[in-house]
Design a protein around this motif. Structure first.
Motif, PDB file in Angstrom:
ATOM      1  N   LEU A  40       9.327  30.251  32.816  1.00 52.20           N
ATOM      2  CA  LEU A  40      10.321  31.265  32.451  1.00 52.20           C
ATOM      3  C   LEU A  40       9.794  32.678  32.703  1.00 52.20           C
ATOM      4  O   LEU A  40      10.381  33.649  32.239  1.00 52.20           O
ATOM      5  N   GLY A  41       8.700  32.784  33.421  1.00 48.02           N
ATOM      6  CA  GLY A  41       8.169  34.103  33.787  1.00 48.02           C
ATOM      7  C   GLY A  41       7.770  34.926  32.578  1.00 48.02           C
ATOM      8  O   GLY A  41       7.997  36.132  32.540  1.00 48.02           O
ATOM      9  N   HIS A  88       5.750  37.087  30.501  1.00 50.03           N
ATOM     10  CA  HIS A  88       4.644  38.038  30.373  1.00 50.03           C
ATOM     11  C   HIS A  88       5.147  39.124  29.442  1.00 50.03           C
ATOM     12  O   HIS A  88       6.032  39.888  29.810  1.00 50.03           O
ATOM     13  N   PHE A  89       4.603  39.163  28.242  1.00 54.56           N
ATOM     14  CA  PHE A  89       5.177  40.032  27.213  1.00 54.56           C
ATOM     15  C   PHE A  89       4.494  41.392  27.206  1.00 54.56           C
ATOM     16  O   PHE A  89       3.261  41.481  27.316  1.00 54.56           O
ATOM     17  N   GLY A 140      16.300  38.818  28.692  1.00 55.50           N
ATOM     18  CA  GLY A 140      14.991  38.266  28.376  1.00 55.50           C
ATOM     19  C   GLY A 140      14.229  39.051  27.324  1.00 55.50           C
ATOM     20  O   GLY A 140      13.146  39.575  27.592  1.00 55.50           O
ATOM     21  N   PRO A 141      14.752  39.138  26.094  1.00 51.60           N
ATOM     22  CA  PRO A 141      14.065  39.902  25.044  1.00 51.60           C
ATOM     23  C   PRO A 141      12.721  39.304  24.637  1.00 51.60           C
ATOM     24  O   PRO A 141      11.847  40.041  24.178  1.00 51.60           O
ATOM     25  N   GLY A 142      12.549  37.993  24.840  1.00 49.90           N
ATOM     26  CA  GLY A 142      11.248  37.376  24.548  1.00 49.90           C
ATOM     27  C   GLY A 142      10.828  37.609  23.122  1.00 49.90           C
ATOM     28  O   GLY A 142      11.524  37.273  22.176  1.00 49.90           O
ATOM     29  N   ALA A 168       9.515  43.003  22.363  1.00 51.00           N
ATOM     30  CA  ALA A 168       8.754  44.227  22.631  1.00 51.00           C
ATOM     31  C   ALA A 168       9.676  45.431  22.878  1.00 51.00           C
ATOM     32  O   ALA A 168       9.428  46.528  22.353  1.00 51.00           O
ATOM     33  N   VAL A 203      20.322  38.433  26.181  1.00 47.03           N
ATOM     34  CA  VAL A 203      20.474  37.072  26.682  1.00 47.03           C
ATOM     35  C   VAL A 203      19.083  36.485  26.920  1.00 47.03           C
ATOM     36  O   VAL A 203      18.265  37.049  27.646  1.00 47.03           O
ATOM     37  N   GLU A 204      18.808  35.372  26.235  1.00 44.94           N
ATOM     38  CA  GLU A 204      17.471  34.744  26.293  1.00 44.94           C
ATOM     39  C   GLU A 204      17.670  33.236  26.411  1.00 44.94           C
ATOM     40  O   GLU A 204      18.436  32.633  25.670  1.00 44.94           O
ATOM     41  N   LEU A 205      16.921  32.650  27.329  1.00 44.22           N
ATOM     42  CA  LEU A 205      17.056  31.217  27.616  1.00 44.22           C
ATOM     43  C   LEU A 205      16.172  30.356  26.718  1.00 44.22           C
ATOM     44  O   LEU A 205      16.515  29.214  26.405  1.00 44.22           O
ATOM     45  N   ASP A 206      15.045  30.881  26.286  1.00 49.18           N
ATOM     46  CA  ASP A 206      14.036  30.077  25.582  1.00 49.18           C
ATOM     47  C   ASP A 206      14.408  29.870  24.103  1.00 49.18           C
ATOM     48  O   ASP A 206      14.489  30.820  23.328  1.00 49.18           O
ATOM     49  N   LYS A 237      21.448  31.616  26.596  1.00 50.28           N
ATOM     50  CA  LYS A 237      21.788  31.023  27.899  1.00 50.28           C
ATOM     51  C   LYS A 237      20.920  31.670  28.968  1.00 50.28           C
ATOM     52  O   LYS A 237      20.193  32.613  28.690  1.00 50.28           O
ATOM     53  N   SER A 238      21.085  31.187  30.197  1.00 55.58           N
ATOM     54  CA  SER A 238      20.476  31.880  31.324  1.00 55.58           C
ATOM     55  C   SER A 238      21.375  33.046  31.720  1.00 55.58           C
ATOM     56  O   SER A 238      22.595  32.888  31.820  1.00 55.58           O
ATOM     57  N   PHE A 256      12.044  41.889  33.340  1.00 47.87           N
ATOM     58  CA  PHE A 256      12.693  40.683  33.837  1.00 47.87           C
ATOM     59  C   PHE A 256      11.700  39.563  34.138  1.00 47.87           C
ATOM     60  O   PHE A 256      10.555  39.831  34.509  1.00 47.87           O
ATOM     61  N   ILE A 265      12.933  35.033  38.865  1.00 47.38           N
ATOM     62  CA  ILE A 265      14.348  35.137  39.241  1.00 47.38           C
ATOM     63  C   ILE A 265      14.762  36.600  39.490  1.00 47.38           C
ATOM     64  O   ILE A 265      15.936  36.959  39.331  1.00 47.38           O
TER      65      ILE A 265
HETATM   66  N1  SAM Z   1      11.202  41.540  27.103  1.00 47.19           N
HETATM   67  C1  SAM Z   1       9.996  40.809  26.722  1.00 47.19           C
HETATM   68  C2  SAM Z   1       8.798  41.729  26.837  1.00 47.19           C
HETATM   69  O1  SAM Z   1       8.878  42.719  27.585  1.00 47.19           O
HETATM   70  O2  SAM Z   1       7.763  41.452  26.232  1.00 47.19           O
HETATM   71  C3  SAM Z   1       9.827  39.546  27.547  1.00 47.19           C
HETATM   72  C4  SAM Z   1       9.733  39.711  29.044  1.00 47.19           C
HETATM   73  S1  SAM Z   1       9.266  38.235  29.945  1.00 47.19           S
HETATM   74  C5  SAM Z   1       8.690  38.970  31.433  1.00 47.19           C
HETATM   75  C6  SAM Z   1      10.801  37.531  30.501  1.00 47.19           C
HETATM   76  C7  SAM Z   1      11.700  36.931  29.419  1.00 47.19           C
HETATM   77  O3  SAM Z   1      12.891  36.401  30.038  1.00 47.19           O
HETATM   78  C8  SAM Z   1      11.084  35.768  28.648  1.00 47.19           C
HETATM   79  O4  SAM Z   1      11.301  35.939  27.278  1.00 47.19           O
HETATM   80  C9  SAM Z   1      11.822  34.528  29.177  1.00 47.19           C
HETATM   81  O5  SAM Z   1      11.928  33.480  28.220  1.00 47.19           O
HETATM   82  C10 SAM Z   1      13.179  35.111  29.516  1.00 47.19           C
HETATM   83  N2  SAM Z   1      13.917  34.373  30.561  1.00 47.19           N
HETATM   84  C11 SAM Z   1      13.423  33.659  31.601  1.00 47.19           C
HETATM   85  N3  SAM Z   1      14.400  33.183  32.379  1.00 47.19           N
HETATM   86  C12 SAM Z   1      15.562  33.604  31.815  1.00 47.19           C
HETATM   87  C13 SAM Z   1      16.944  33.443  32.161  1.00 47.19           C
HETATM   88  N4  SAM Z   1      17.302  32.731  33.235  1.00 47.19           N
HETATM   89  N5  SAM Z   1      17.879  34.011  31.375  1.00 47.19           N
HETATM   90  C14 SAM Z   1      17.517  34.735  30.289  1.00 47.19           C
HETATM   91  N6  SAM Z   1      16.236  34.929  29.920  1.00 47.19           N
HETATM   92  C15 SAM Z   1      15.268  34.374  30.672  1.00 47.19           C
END
Ligand code: SAM
Length: 248
Positions: free
Chosen positions: A6-7, A9-10, A36-38, A41, A57-60, A81-82, A100, A104
């Protein structure tokens, strides 16, 4: 647990988080989508912006549960969702922000392009190479399909670069933050499909003259024009746009 697929990197560098929020605020908005709030942060700053209708919107699954537990204000604001599978989550104009998921990046760029009629602006972190490609002008060696297909619709600002150490875990590549704002006066093109076909065909054989690369797309008499002696990377966005009108 960390999900590499899921890429994830926080961001751990607060000053970078704050710079992203500041960059966002240079263009006023009322509705905001974070992709992707993860671990929150950026979210922790965004959710408390006064008077803003915020969604993310967060998939995990684990991150969604964690966010709801730690930021109760997010109740009802997380789309689980994605981002690639959703429709615009607001009526009318909204702004997009995110660090991001780099796996993707291109799909996210084209999602924002698809939503452009409703986009106020987008401020996003990408791997540096992608950010450079989006912002590149003709003549630059990384100028290509993404550059033209974004700049035909958006003004692109390359804002600042971010080192690996700003993240946990550090990614293998450097990063950069860009802003995209829909052009006030869009470039005149025959259709999105014509532009996309032309640009992809032209850059698919970027070492050839444009004439050889795209000859199937034009009647032979049209190919006499001197512009076809150039190579794809020498054509401006306006050049590509103008050529869509002489395609078959
Ligand atoms: N915003 C956070 C930060 O800066 O620490 C997290 C950034 S991390 C690079 C990317 C985030 O996008 C992760 O939390 C991951 O789970 C989420 N993610 C990955 N694929 C996704 C998708 N298709 N749709 C939504 N979120 C997604």
């Amino acid at each position: 647990t960390l999900k590499k697929s899921l890429g994830q990197h926080f961001l751990k560098d607060e000053s970078i988080c704050q710079r992203i929020v500041q960059s966002l605020e240079e263009y006023p908005f009322e509705k905001l989508l974070e992709v992707g709030p993860g671990g929150g942060a950026l979210t922790k700053y965004l959710v408390r912006l006064p008077g803003i209708d915020f969604r993310c919107v967060e998939l995990d699954d684990e991150k969604v549960a964690w966010l709801l537990k730690n930021y109760p204000a997010l109740e009802g604001k997380i789309i689980h969702k994605s981002v690639l599978d959703i429709d615009p989550p607001f009526e009318g104009t909204f702004t997009v922000v995110g660090n991001f998921p780099y796996n993707i990046s291109t799909e996210i760029l084209f999602k924002v392009q698809e939503w452009r009629a409703q986009i106020g602006s987008m401020v996003g972190m990408f791997q540096k190479e992608v950010a450079q490609r989006v912002a590149a002008r003709e003549g630059n060696k990384v100028y290509g399909v993404t550059s033209v297909l974004m700049q035909a619709y958006f003004k692109v600002d390359y804002l600042f670069e971010v080192d690996e150490e700003a993240f946990n875990p550090p990614p293998k590549v450097k990063s950069a933050v860009i802003r995209m704002t829909p052009l006030k006066e869009p470039v005149n093109i025959r259709s999105d499909k014509h532009l996309s076909l032309l640009v992809k065909t032209a850059f698919n054989q970027r070492r050839k003259t444009l004439r050889n690369a795209v000859k199937g797309l034009f009647e032979p008499d049209k190919l006499q024009d001197g512009i076809f002696n150039k190579r794809a990377e020498q054509l401006s966005v306006a050049d590509f746009a103008a050529l869509t009108f002489t395609m078959r």
